[in-house]
Design a protein around this motif. Structure first.
Motif, PDB file in Angstrom:
ATOM      1  N   TYR A  10     -18.708 -32.559  41.579  1.00 51.05           N
ATOM      2  CA  TYR A  10     -17.505 -32.245  42.355  1.00 51.05           C
ATOM      3  C   TYR A  10     -16.338 -32.417  41.402  1.00 51.05           C
ATOM      4  CZ  TYR A  10     -14.275 -32.229  46.335  1.00 51.05           C
ATOM      5  OH  TYR A  10     -13.287 -31.901  47.228  1.00 51.05           O
ATOM      6  N   ILE A  11     -15.512 -31.384  41.251  1.00 46.15           N
ATOM      7  CA  ILE A  11     -14.369 -31.430  40.335  1.00 46.15           C
ATOM      8  C   ILE A  11     -13.100 -31.272  41.135  1.00 46.15           C
ATOM      9  CG2 ILE A  11     -13.257 -30.300  38.374  1.00 46.15           C
ATOM     10  CD1 ILE A  11     -16.776 -29.629  38.494  1.00 46.15           C
ATOM     11  N   THR A  12     -12.176 -32.212  40.950  1.00 49.80           N
ATOM     12  CA  THR A  12     -10.943 -32.226  41.721  1.00 49.80           C
ATOM     13  C   THR A  12      -9.753 -32.595  40.846  1.00 49.80           C
ATOM     14  OG1 THR A  12      -9.867 -33.147  43.682  1.00 49.80           O
ATOM     15  CG2 THR A  12     -11.262 -34.646  42.429  1.00 49.80           C
ATOM     16  N   THR A  25     -18.341 -37.089  40.358  1.00 51.72           N
ATOM     17  CA  THR A  25     -17.021 -36.551  40.685  1.00 51.72           C
ATOM     18  C   THR A  25     -16.136 -36.682  39.460  1.00 51.72           C
ATOM     19  OG1 THR A  25     -17.277 -37.277  42.973  1.00 51.72           O
ATOM     20  CG2 THR A  25     -15.068 -36.678  42.270  1.00 51.72           C
ATOM     21  N   LEU A  26     -15.531 -35.568  39.057  1.00 58.89           N
ATOM     22  CA  LEU A  26     -14.688 -35.555  37.872  1.00 58.89           C
ATOM     23  C   LEU A  26     -13.249 -35.246  38.249  1.00 58.89           C
ATOM     24  CD1 LEU A  26     -17.083 -33.478  35.611  1.00 58.89           C
ATOM     25  CD2 LEU A  26     -16.762 -35.949  35.584  1.00 58.89           C
ATOM     26  N   VAL A  28      -9.907 -33.805  36.996  1.00 57.24           N
ATOM     27  CA  VAL A  28      -9.323 -32.946  35.965  1.00 57.24           C
ATOM     28  C   VAL A  28      -8.077 -32.334  36.578  1.00 57.24           C
ATOM     29  CG1 VAL A  28      -9.699 -31.006  34.401  1.00 57.24           C
ATOM     30  CG2 VAL A  28     -11.623 -32.453  35.058  1.00 57.24           C
ATOM     31  N   GLN A  34      -9.831 -27.325  34.303  1.00 57.89           N
ATOM     32  CA  GLN A  34     -10.801 -27.324  35.414  1.00 57.89           C
ATOM     33  C   GLN A  34     -11.688 -26.090  35.342  1.00 57.89           C
ATOM     34  OE1 GLN A  34      -9.056 -27.406  39.304  1.00 57.89           O
ATOM     35  NE2 GLN A  34      -9.343 -29.609  39.498  1.00 57.89           N
ATOM     36  N   VAL A  38     -15.669 -26.138  34.721  1.00 55.38           N
ATOM     37  CA  VAL A  38     -16.549 -25.601  35.761  1.00 55.38           C
ATOM     38  C   VAL A  38     -17.443 -24.505  35.193  1.00 55.38           C
ATOM     39  CG1 VAL A  38     -16.520 -24.215  37.868  1.00 55.38           C
ATOM     40  CG2 VAL A  38     -15.096 -26.244  37.705  1.00 55.38           C
ATOM     41  N   ASP A  56     -10.601 -27.569  45.029  1.00 57.09           N
ATOM     42  CA  ASP A  56     -11.648 -28.285  44.319  1.00 57.09           C
ATOM     43  C   ASP A  56     -12.856 -27.388  44.110  1.00 57.09           C
ATOM     44  OD1 ASP A  56      -9.963 -30.468  44.476  1.00 57.09           O
ATOM     45  OD2 ASP A  56     -11.171 -31.540  45.957  1.00 57.09           O
TER      46      ASP A  56
END
Length: 62
Positions: A10-12, A25-26, A28, A34, A38, A56
């Motif tokens: 999960y990138i937020t 969870t990253l 950025v 991001q 991704v 996200d």
């Protein structure tokens, strides 16, 4: 047989959404970084990338 979908990452950009645990969870904050992360993770993990309405990203696999 039903396939199980797994969230790999999960990138937020919102530090309030970084909870730890599983999935990874990253945080950025830079939108261009991001997108780059991704894309690279999606290729490396052979995962599907989904951008959520909140901006996200999640990387998923089945």
């Amino acid at each position: 047989m039903k396939q199980q979908i797994e969230i790999l990452a999960y990138i937020t950009a919102d530090e309030n959404r970084v909870l730890g645990g599983d999935p990874l969870t990253l945080l950025v904050k830079d939108p261009e970084k991001q997108k780059e992360l991704v894309r690279d993770l999606g290729l490396a993990l052979r995962a599907n990338v989904v951008q959520l309405k909140n901006g996200d990203y999640i990387l998923i696999t089945d």
